[in-house]
Design an enzyme around this catalytic site. Structure first.
Site, PDB file in Angstrom:
ATOM      1  N   ASP A 285      11.114  -0.833   0.404  1.00 53.65           N
ATOM      2  CA  ASP A 285      10.009   0.091   0.298  1.00 53.65           C
ATOM      3  C   ASP A 285      10.386   1.414   0.635  1.00 53.65           C
ATOM      4  OD1 ASP A 285       8.985  -2.258  -0.598  1.00 53.65           O
ATOM      5  OD2 ASP A 285       6.963  -1.890   0.277  1.00 53.65           O
TER       6      ASP A 285
ATOM      7  N   ASP B 214       7.618  -1.372  -3.717  1.00 52.54           N
ATOM      8  CA  ASP B 214       5.888  -1.685  -3.754  1.00 52.54           C
ATOM      9  C   ASP B 214       5.389  -1.013  -5.156  1.00 52.54           C
ATOM     10  OD1 ASP B 214       3.646  -2.991  -2.219  1.00 52.54           O
ATOM     11  OD2 ASP B 214       2.931  -0.887  -1.622  1.00 52.54           O
TER      12      ASP B 214
ATOM     13  N   HIS C  51       2.449  -0.988  -7.681  1.00 51.16           N
ATOM     14  CA  HIS C  51       0.983  -1.427  -7.985  1.00 51.16           C
ATOM     15  C   HIS C  51       0.630  -0.813  -9.254  1.00 51.16           C
ATOM     16  CE1 HIS C  51       0.864  -3.060  -4.101  1.00 51.16           C
ATOM     17  NE2 HIS C  51       0.667  -1.701  -3.280  1.00 51.16           N
TER      18      HIS C  51
ATOM     19  N   SER D 171      -5.487  -3.634  -3.375  1.00 52.90           N
ATOM     20  CA  SER D 171      -5.331  -2.983  -1.889  1.00 52.90           C
ATOM     21  C   SER D 171      -6.010  -1.471  -1.629  1.00 52.90           C
ATOM     22  CB  SER D 171      -3.958  -3.161  -1.343  1.00 52.90           C
ATOM     23  OG  SER D 171      -3.125  -2.105  -2.081  1.00 52.90           O
TER      24      SER D 171
ATOM     25  N   HIS E 255      -1.518   4.363  -3.662  1.00 55.13           N
ATOM     26  CA  HIS E 255      -0.025   4.529  -3.426  1.00 55.13           C
ATOM     27  C   HIS E 255       0.864   3.731  -4.253  1.00 55.13           C
ATOM     28  CE1 HIS E 255      -0.736   0.975  -1.117  1.00 55.13           C
ATOM     29  NE2 HIS E 255       0.256   0.472  -1.352  1.00 55.13           N
TER      30      HIS E 255
ATOM     31  N   LYS F 278       7.361  -5.559  -6.403  1.00 54.03           N
ATOM     32  CA  LYS F 278       6.439  -6.575  -5.871  1.00 54.03           C
ATOM     33  C   LYS F 278       5.111  -5.771  -6.084  1.00 54.03           C
ATOM     34  CE  LYS F 278       7.093  -4.893  -1.201  1.00 54.03           C
ATOM     35  NZ  LYS F 278       5.864  -4.145  -1.149  1.00 54.03           N
TER      36      LYS F 278
ATOM     37  N   GLU G 254      -2.565  -8.758  -3.255  1.00 54.09           N
ATOM     38  CA  GLU G 254      -1.524  -8.186  -2.339  1.00 54.09           C
ATOM     39  C   GLU G 254      -0.404  -8.874  -2.289  1.00 54.09           C
ATOM     40  OE1 GLU G 254      -0.123  -5.590  -1.421  1.00 54.09           O
ATOM     41  OE2 GLU G 254      -1.535  -4.856   0.172  1.00 54.09           O
TER      42      GLU G 254
ATOM     43  N   ALA H  40       7.106  -0.535   5.657  1.00 57.42           N
ATOM     44  CA  ALA H  40       6.614  -0.445   6.994  1.00 57.42           C
ATOM     45  C   ALA H  40       7.053  -1.597   7.909  1.00 57.42           C
ATOM     46  CB  ALA H  40       5.483   0.021   7.272  1.00 57.42           C
TER      47      ALA H  40
ATOM     48  N   CYS I 180       5.244  -4.657   5.206  1.00 55.54           N
ATOM     49  CA  CYS I 180       6.406  -5.186   4.199  1.00 55.54           C
ATOM     50  C   CYS I 180       7.785  -5.706   4.710  1.00 55.54           C
ATOM     51  CB  CYS I 180       6.481  -4.283   3.194  1.00 55.54           C
ATOM     52  SG  CYS I 180       4.993  -4.006   2.217  1.00 55.54           S
TER      53      CYS I 180
HETATM   54  C1  VGL Z   1       3.051  -1.240   2.482  1.00 58.31           C
HETATM   55  C2  VGL Z   1       1.036  -0.584   2.966  1.00 58.31           C
HETATM   56  C3  VGL Z   1       0.627  -1.054   1.691  1.00 58.31           C
HETATM   57  C4  VGL Z   1       4.505  -1.364   2.969  1.00 58.31           C
HETATM   58  C5  VGL Z   1       2.594  -1.647   1.331  1.00 58.31           C
HETATM   59  O1  VGL Z   1       5.604  -1.419   2.129  1.00 58.31           O
HETATM   60  O2  VGL Z   1       4.761  -1.686   4.131  1.00 58.31           O
HETATM   61  N1  VGL Z   1       2.285  -0.739   3.272  1.00 58.31           N
HETATM   62  N2  VGL Z   1       1.447  -1.359   0.846  1.00 58.31           N
HETATM   63 ZN    ZN Z   2       0.997  -1.293  -1.094  1.00 56.28          ZN
END
Ligand code: VGL
Ligand code: ZN
Length: 192
Positions: free
Chosen positions: A16, A58, A60, A66, A77, A102, A109, A137, A141
Site C-alpha cells: 500500500d 488498497d 476501494h 470503512s 481514501h 484489495k 474491509e 501501515a 495492512c
Molecule cells: C490501511 C487504513 C485504511 C492500510 C488501509 O493500508 O494500512 N489503513 N485502509
Molecule cells: Zn482502506
C-alpha cells in the site's frame, strides 16, 4: 542498515505505498516518505536477484464501508480510479511488478493483501517460499498481510522493519503489531 540478501524462492511484497497514504494524500502517514529510499534499494536488489516484486493497493469503491460516511473508522481514501489510489510515483516499481488490489468489496474491509486476492496463488506460481514485507501501515495492512502470509503453508515471512511506518492511531499500536507478528512467527529484520 541491512543489505538485502535475496535468492531464488524469495519475493518482495510492498504494501500500500499509495499516494493517499503518503504526505499530500487523503489519509497520510506524515513520516511515510522516509522509507522510500530503503524500499527502492530492496526493489533494486530484487531485480538484480531475479526475484518477483508484488505491490498491493488498497482499492476501494466510492462509499466503502470503512469510510466515515458509512460509519467506518477512516476518511475517504484510495478510491478506485483516482490519483490517490495509485502507487506513489517515487516507488521505483519494475515494469513486471505484480499489482494486487484489495478492499474492493464495498461492504467488507480487507487490510491484508491476501484477503480476497489471488496473491498466495500468484506467489506459488513464482515458486515463492520466503516473503520480505515492507510498506504501510505497519499496524494495519502490513500487520494483516504478515499474519496472513504466515498462515499460508510453506511461506516464511520476514518483516523489513525499517521499510515500514505505523499509523499509531493509539499510542503503541506499532509496537504491539510488531510483537504480535513476532509471536505469530514472523522474522523481524532490524538495523544493527
Ligand atoms: C490501511 C487504513 C485504511 C492500510 C488501509 O493500508 O494500512 N489503513 N485502509
Ligand atoms: Zn482502506
Amino acid at each position: 542498515m541491512n543489505d538485502p540478501d535475496l535468492k531464488p524462492g524469495d519475493a518482495l511484497l510492498i504494501v500500500d505505498m499509495q499516494v493517499d497514504f503518503l504526505p499530500g494524500g487523503l489519509l497520510p502517514l506524515e513520516d511515510g516518505l522516509e522509507i522510500m529510499p530503503l524500499i527502492n534499494r530492496w526493489i533494486a536488489a530484487a531485480e538484480k536477484a531475479g526475484v518477483p516484486v508484488f505491490a498491493s493497493r488498497d482499492y476501494h469503491p466510492p462509499a466503502h464501508c470503512s469510510f466515515e460516511e458509512r460509519g467506518g473508522p477512516w476518511p475517504v481514501h484510495c478510491v478506485q480510479g483516482t490519483a490517490g489510489a495509485e502507487i506513489h510515483p517515487d516507488v521505483s516499481l519494475p515494469a513486471d511488478a505484480i499489482i494486487v488490489d484489495k478492499g474492493n468489496d464495498p461492504d467488507k474491509e480487507a487490510y491484508s493483501a491476501f484477503d480476497g486476492t489471488a496473491l498466495a496463488a500468484r506467489m506459488r506460481e513464482h515458486g515463492v517460499q520466503r516473503l520480505w514485507v515492507c510498506g504501510v501501515a505497519l499496524d494495519y495492512c502490513v500487520r494483516a498481510s504478515v499474519l496472513d502470509g504466515l498462515k499460508e503453508p510453506g511461506f516464511e515471512v520476514h518483516l523489513i522493519l525499517d521499510g515500514t511506518r505505523a499509523a499509531n492511531v493509539q499510542p503503541g499500536d506499532g509496537e504491539r503489531a510488531i510483537a504480535e507478528m513476532r509471536t505469530a512467527g514472523a522474522q523481524v529484520l532490524t538495523a544493527v
